[in-house]
Design an enzyme around this catalytic site. Sequence first.
Site, mmCIF file in Angstrom:
data_model
loop_
_atom_site.group_PDB
_atom_site.id
_atom_site.type_symbol
_atom_site.label_atom_id
_atom_site.label_comp_id
_atom_site.label_asym_id
_atom_site.label_seq_id
_atom_site.Cartn_x
_atom_site.Cartn_y
_atom_site.Cartn_z
ATOM 1 C CE LYS A 13 47.594 46.800 36.024
ATOM 2 N NZ LYS A 13 47.140 47.893 36.832
ATOM 3 C CB SER B 59 52.331 42.942 41.698
ATOM 4 O OG SER B 59 51.284 42.966 40.713
ATOM 5 C CD GLU C 4 37.406 43.025 44.599
ATOM 6 O OE1 GLU C 4 38.376 43.421 44.926
ATOM 7 O OE2 GLU C 4 36.320 42.763 45.218
ATOM 8 N N GLY D 237 40.414 38.376 48.185
ATOM 9 C CA GLY D 237 40.527 39.836 48.051
ATOM 10 C C GLY D 237 39.632 40.788 47.467
ATOM 11 C CB SER E 242 43.342 41.692 32.372
ATOM 12 O OG SER E 242 43.757 40.797 33.626
#
Length: 331
Positions: free
Chosen positions: A62, A87, A213, A217, A313
Amino acid sequence: MNPSNPADQPSLPTYDDVSAAAQRIAGIAHRTPVLTSRTADERSGARLFFKAENLQRGGAFKFRGAYNAIARLAPDAKKRGVVAFSSGNHAQAIAYAGQLQNVPTVIIMPKDAPAMKVAATKGYGGEVVLYDRYTEDREEIGRKFSAERGLTLIPPYDHEDVIAGQGTATKELIEEVGPLDMLLVCVGGGGLIAGSALAAHALSPGCRVYGVEPEAGNDAQQSFRSGSIVRIPVPVTIADGAQTTYIGQKTFPVIRALVTDMVTVTDEMLVDTMRFFAERMKIVAEPTGCLAAAAALHGIVPCKGKRVGIIISGGNVDPKAYARFLSGGIT
């Protein structure tokens, strides 16, 4: 929109934006290592290349998109500051990127976000505002702060500069290891996989891109297969970074045009993959960071005999939760 080139629309990012973002973050974001494991290769029957974004600044990919988005702001917007909702990993990334560029940041985080992520966001200088993810709308709160304080809203995935920044991880991966047959990427709101797909399409045209995923979800999978954005309730999963309820308006067109398929893995598979990383590769990966690897290691995506890129990630997992996961617990 031309499906062969979803970036024809001015509002959507192109590979040129990914390339420009790479120049913008060069020397600031870490060029994270690409890891390999003979045991992982034997288990999957493939040649796996793990892009270790768990070792990125702020502990996740990120940072790339956050820094790029803030760097692109006009001077007066930087002076006023930015607001974001997340989050955890985008929260930390915006706060850290803001600190490095002397830009004030307000971060809207769920009350049940991992304590480590909240503490890190505050540590980077972010003003944290907590909300209830099950009863309140984080986007509405973000728009309110933007209007009241004149802050620029930078969402966690549905933003051209964020998408372009995230794509730099795959750009680096392919530049280092060469063309890939497949690329597996975790999916929350779709910023990482959209940017990754742009980079893979440009640098390794034959590469098939798969999104992964949590089983609980699968909004992106439903959206991908139905052809329109599907909204779901907040999923209950240990992959807190993928507890999104719908995919982005800007990410979805890129995904539909350039992604091969969307698959899911269980929380049990994520725990097994976390343990594999800890025991065999000596690295810490958070549950969301294990999504792509879990799909390869558990045969969810058939990759035998292929050269497969995998994005790890992030590595921001609460130590107590991590110890519980490694000992076999989920709840």
